[in-house]
Write a protein that holds these residues in place. Sequence first.
Motif, PDB file in Angstrom:
ATOM      1  N   UNK A   1      45.244  23.094  16.391  1.00  0.00           N
ATOM      2  CA  UNK A   1      46.469  23.871  16.280  1.00  0.00           C
ATOM      3  C   UNK A   1      47.630  23.045  16.825  1.00  0.00           C
ATOM      4  N   UNK A   2      48.643  22.887  16.011  1.00  0.00           N
ATOM      5  CA  UNK A   2      49.859  22.195  16.453  1.00  0.00           C
ATOM      6  C   UNK A   2      50.765  23.179  17.172  1.00  0.00           C
ATOM      7  N   UNK A   3      51.567  22.674  18.070  1.00  0.00           N
ATOM      8  CA  UNK A   3      52.551  23.473  18.805  1.00  0.00           C
ATOM      9  C   UNK A   3      51.926  24.617  19.599  1.00  0.00           C
ATOM     10  N   UNK A   4      50.898  24.305  20.372  1.00  0.00           N
ATOM     11  CA  UNK A   4      50.327  25.277  21.299  1.00  0.00           C
ATOM     12  C   UNK A   4      51.303  25.476  22.443  1.00  0.00           C
ATOM     13  N   UNK A   5      51.576  26.731  22.771  1.00  0.00           N
ATOM     14  CA  UNK A   5      52.513  27.060  23.838  1.00  0.00           C
ATOM     15  C   UNK A   5      51.803  27.025  25.187  1.00  0.00           C
ATOM     16  N   UNK A   6      52.328  26.265  26.121  1.00  0.00           N
ATOM     17  CA  UNK A   6      51.864  26.302  27.506  1.00  0.00           C
ATOM     18  C   UNK A   6      52.925  27.064  28.283  1.00  0.00           C
ATOM     19  N   UNK A   7      52.513  28.172  28.919  1.00  0.00           N
ATOM     20  CA  UNK A   7      53.477  28.993  29.634  1.00  0.00           C
ATOM     21  C   UNK A   7      52.969  29.331  31.023  1.00  0.00           C
ATOM     22  N   UNK A   8      53.925  29.553  31.916  1.00  0.00           N
ATOM     23  CA  UNK A   8      53.643  29.955  33.288  1.00  0.00           C
ATOM     24  C   UNK A   8      54.613  31.080  33.619  1.00  0.00           C
ATOM     25  N   UNK A   9      54.089  32.224  34.037  1.00  0.00           N
ATOM     26  CA  UNK A   9      54.914  33.404  34.309  1.00  0.00           C
ATOM     27  C   UNK A   9      55.775  33.764  33.101  1.00  0.00           C
ATOM     28  N   UNK A  10      55.193  33.688  31.933  1.00  0.00           N
ATOM     29  CA  UNK A  10      55.860  34.005  30.657  1.00  0.00           C
ATOM     30  C   UNK A  10      57.065  33.125  30.351  1.00  0.00           C
ATOM     31  N   UNK A  11      57.134  31.950  30.985  1.00  0.00           N
ATOM     32  CA  UNK A  11      58.184  30.982  30.677  1.00  0.00           C
ATOM     33  C   UNK A  11      57.538  29.810  29.960  1.00  0.00           C
TER      34      UNK A  11
END
Length: 71
Positions: free
Chosen positions: A11-21
């Motif tokens: 999957x391209x462009x996987x979102x890595x987020x912390x505290x919904x940021x």
Amino acid sequence: MPKKGIHPKWISNTRISCDDKLICLINSTKPNLNIDIWLGNHPFYTNSQKIIDTEGRVEKFLKKYQLDFNN
């Protein structure tokens, strides 16, 4: 050539987020990755780290190794 049908979907462009940021986008086998701590909120890097001396452990260490950091 890799075998077909045995590899996970990339999957391209996987979102890595912390505290919904949103932290960054990477390529991965998962669509979203949630992390608890990263460079932007880690106490060591944000200068909010606190050293807690419980039961005189620091003094015990200094005495054991005959160290003096008061000077």
